[in-house]
Motif scaffolding. Structure first.
Motif, PDB file in Angstrom:
ATOM      1  N   CYS A  55       0.819  -1.108  -0.048  1.00 14.65           N
ATOM      2  CA  CYS A  55      -0.032   0.132   0.110  1.00 14.65           C
ATOM      3  C   CYS A  55       0.896   1.128   0.022  1.00 14.65           C
ATOM      4  O   CYS A  55       0.355   2.580   0.093  1.00 14.65           O
ATOM      5  N   TYR A  56       2.258   1.213  -0.117  1.00 14.29           N
ATOM      6  CA  TYR A  56       2.979   2.254  -0.175  1.00 14.29           C
ATOM      7  C   TYR A  56       2.498   3.175  -1.168  1.00 14.29           C
ATOM      8  O   TYR A  56       2.895   4.352  -0.843  1.00 14.29           O
ATOM      9  N   ARG A  57       2.508   2.771  -2.135  1.00 14.11           N
ATOM     10  CA  ARG A  57       2.178   3.557  -3.544  1.00 14.11           C
ATOM     11  C   ARG A  57       1.075   4.662  -3.291  1.00 14.11           C
ATOM     12  O   ARG A  57       1.194   5.744  -3.341  1.00 14.11           O
ATOM     13  N   GLY A  89       0.304  11.324   0.512  1.00  5.27           N
ATOM     14  CA  GLY A  89       1.166  12.405   1.596  1.00  5.27           C
ATOM     15  C   GLY A  89       2.560  12.474   1.241  1.00  5.27           C
ATOM     16  O   GLY A  89       3.092  13.312   2.063  1.00  5.27           O
ATOM     17  N   GLY A  90       3.144  11.844   0.145  1.00  2.40           N
ATOM     18  CA  GLY A  90       4.721  12.030   0.038  1.00  2.40           C
ATOM     19  C   GLY A  90       5.469  11.243   0.994  1.00  2.40           C
ATOM     20  O   GLY A  90       4.956  10.102   1.807  1.00  2.40           O
ATOM     21  N   ASN A  91       6.777  11.555   0.986  1.00  2.00           N
ATOM     22  CA  ASN A  91       7.778  10.686   1.792  1.00  2.00           C
ATOM     23  C   ASN A  91       7.281  11.004   3.264  1.00  2.00           C
ATOM     24  O   ASN A  91       7.581   9.975   4.169  1.00  2.00           O
ATOM     25  N   LEU A 128       5.502   1.462   7.543  1.00  7.32           N
ATOM     26  CA  LEU A 128       6.991   0.540   7.343  1.00  7.32           C
ATOM     27  C   LEU A 128       7.889   1.039   6.114  1.00  7.32           C
ATOM     28  O   LEU A 128       8.988   1.447   6.043  1.00  7.32           O
ATOM     29  N   GLN A 129       6.957   1.118   4.978  1.00 10.06           N
ATOM     30  CA  GLN A 129       7.338   1.380   3.765  1.00 10.06           C
ATOM     31  C   GLN A 129       8.261   2.711   3.564  1.00 10.06           C
ATOM     32  O   GLN A 129       9.053   3.069   2.911  1.00 10.06           O
ATOM     33  N   HIS A 130       7.488   3.803   4.283  1.00 12.64           N
ATOM     34  CA  HIS A 130       8.044   5.034   4.412  1.00 12.64           C
ATOM     35  C   HIS A 130       9.353   4.967   5.135  1.00 12.64           C
ATOM     36  O   HIS A 130      10.351   5.464   4.747  1.00 12.64           O
ATOM     37  N   PHE A 131       9.461   4.298   6.153  1.00 14.07           N
ATOM     38  CA  PHE A 131      10.802   4.234   6.856  1.00 14.07           C
ATOM     39  C   PHE A 131      11.645   3.538   6.149  1.00 14.07           C
ATOM     40  O   PHE A 131      12.705   4.018   6.270  1.00 14.07           O
TER      41      PHE A 131
END
Length: 303
Positions: free
Chosen positions: A236-238, A244-246, A255-258
Motif C-alpha cells: 500500500c506504500y504507493r 502524502g509523499g515521503n 514501514l515502507q516510508h521508514f
C-alpha cells in the motif's frame, strides 16, 4: 523362475522410471529454485550480515546494537504501530466482506457475469488515477469540503489529518474486496450442491449449512487469502506515498516510508535490521502455527 526374473526386470525398470520422473521434476523446478536463491535468499543473507555489522567497506561485527538502536527509534515504532493498525482494520473487513458478497453472488440468479467482471475494475485502474479520485473527494478543495461549506461547516485538509488513515483503509477495501470475492466464489462453485440438499432434508437451516458445509470447505482458501491480503497490505506504500509523499501525516506513516527514507539516507544497517525484524515477525508466527497444526493433526490421527 523365468516369470520371477521377468517380474524383477519389470520392478527394476519401474523404479528407474520413478527415478527419472523425480529427476525431471527437480530439473523443472531448478530455474525457480535458482532464481529464489540468487535474487532472494543470498541477498537476505547479506542483509542479515548488514544488520549485525557496521562500517563502510570493511564492516565490523557489532552484534545486536543495530537492533537496539532501531527499537529506540520513534519513527520506526510509529511505522510499526500504524502498519499493525492498518492490517488489523483492512484484512478482517476485506475478507469478511468478500466472503459475504461471494455467498450472495452464489445465490444470485441473474447478473452474475456482470458482477464478476465489475469486481476486477478497481484492480485494473491505474493507482495514480485512483488517488486523483480520492483527492477529488477528500482533498483540500474536494467535494466533501464544498459540502461542509454549504452547510456552514469548516473545511479540512482531510489527507493531512488522522482521517487520512481511514481514507487509506477505504481505498484498500475498495480495491481488493472484489478480487477476494472472485477467489471465494470460485471455491464455492466447487462445493457439490447435493451437500446442501441433504442438509435441508435433515432440517438444517442456512446458518447450520454454512457452518458445517461452506465454512469447512472454505478454510484452506481463507488461509490463502489471509496471506495474500497481508502481502497486498505491505504494497500500500504507493497509495500512501501519492496521498502524502515521503513524510505524510503521522497516521499513515508506514514501514515502507521508514524503509524508503532510510534507504535514501544510505542508512543501510538500520533498514537491514528493520528488514530482518519484519521477516522474523512474519516467520515466527507462521512456523509456530504450522507446528501446532501438525500436533493437532497428529493428535486427531492417533487419538
Amino acid at each position: 523362475m523365468e516369470h520371477l526374473q521377468e517380474t524383477g526386470v519389470r520392478v527394476k525398470w519401474g523404479g528407474g522410471r520413478k527415478m527419472r520422473k523425480r529427476n525431471n521434476g527437480f530439473l523443472l523446478a531448478f530455474p525457480a529454485l535458482a532464481g529464489f536463491l540468487v535474487f532472494y535468499f543470498v541477498p537476505f543473507l547479506i542483509t542479515v550480515w548488514y544488520s549485525v555489522s557496521f562500517g563502510i567497506g570493511k564492516r565490523e561485527f557489532v552484534g545486536l546494537d543495530n537492533f537496539k538502536s532501531l527499537f529506540e527509534n520513534e519513527m520506526f515504532l510509529l511505522a510499526v504501530k500504524n502498519t499493525i493498525q492498518y492490517m488489523a482494520v483492512t484484512v478482517p473487513v476485506t475478507l469478511a466482506g468478500a466472503m459475504f458478497l461471494s455467498i450472495l453472488l452464489q445465490n444470485a440468479v441473474k447478473g452474475v457475469r456482470f458482477f464478476q467482471l465489475s469486481f476486477l475494475y478497481p484492480m485494473i485502474l491505474p493507482i495514480a488515477s485512483v488517488v486523483l479520485g480520492v483527492q477529488f473527494l477528500w482533498g483540500e478543495s474536494g467535494i466533501w469540503n464544498r459540502i461542509l461549506e454549504l452547510i456552514g461547516g469548516e473545511p479540512k485538509d482531510w489527507l493531512n489529518t488522522s482521517a487520512a488513515f481511514w481514507v487509506l483503509c477505504i481505498l484498500y477495501c475498495w480495491r481488493f474486496t472484489g478480487y477476494y470475492v472472485l477467489i471465494y466464489f470460485a471455491r464455492l462453485q466447487m462445493i457439490p450442491r447435493e451437500y446442501y440438499e441433504y442438509a435441508t432434508m435433515f432440517g438444517a437451516g442456512k446458518w447450520q449449512s454454512f457452518w458445517h458445509i461452506t465454512w469447512p470447505m472454505l478454510i484452506p482458501t481463507f488461509g490463502f487469502t489471509i496471506v495474500l491480503s497481508v502481502m497486498n497490505g505491505f504494497k500500500c506504500y504507493r497509495e500512501a506515498f501519492l496521498l502524502g509523499g515521503n513524510y505524510p501525516d503521522d497516521s499513515i506513516y508506514l514501514l515502507q516510508h521508514f524503509m524508503n527514507n532510510n534507504f535514501q539516507n544510505l542508512n543501510y544497517q538500520k533498514i537491514s535490521a528493520a528488514a530482518v525484524s519484519i521477516v522474523a515477525a512474519l516467520l515466527v508466527p507462521a512456523v509456530v502455527g504450522y507446528v501446532l497444526y501438525l500436533i493437532v493433526r497428529r493428535g486427531k490421527k492417533y487419538g
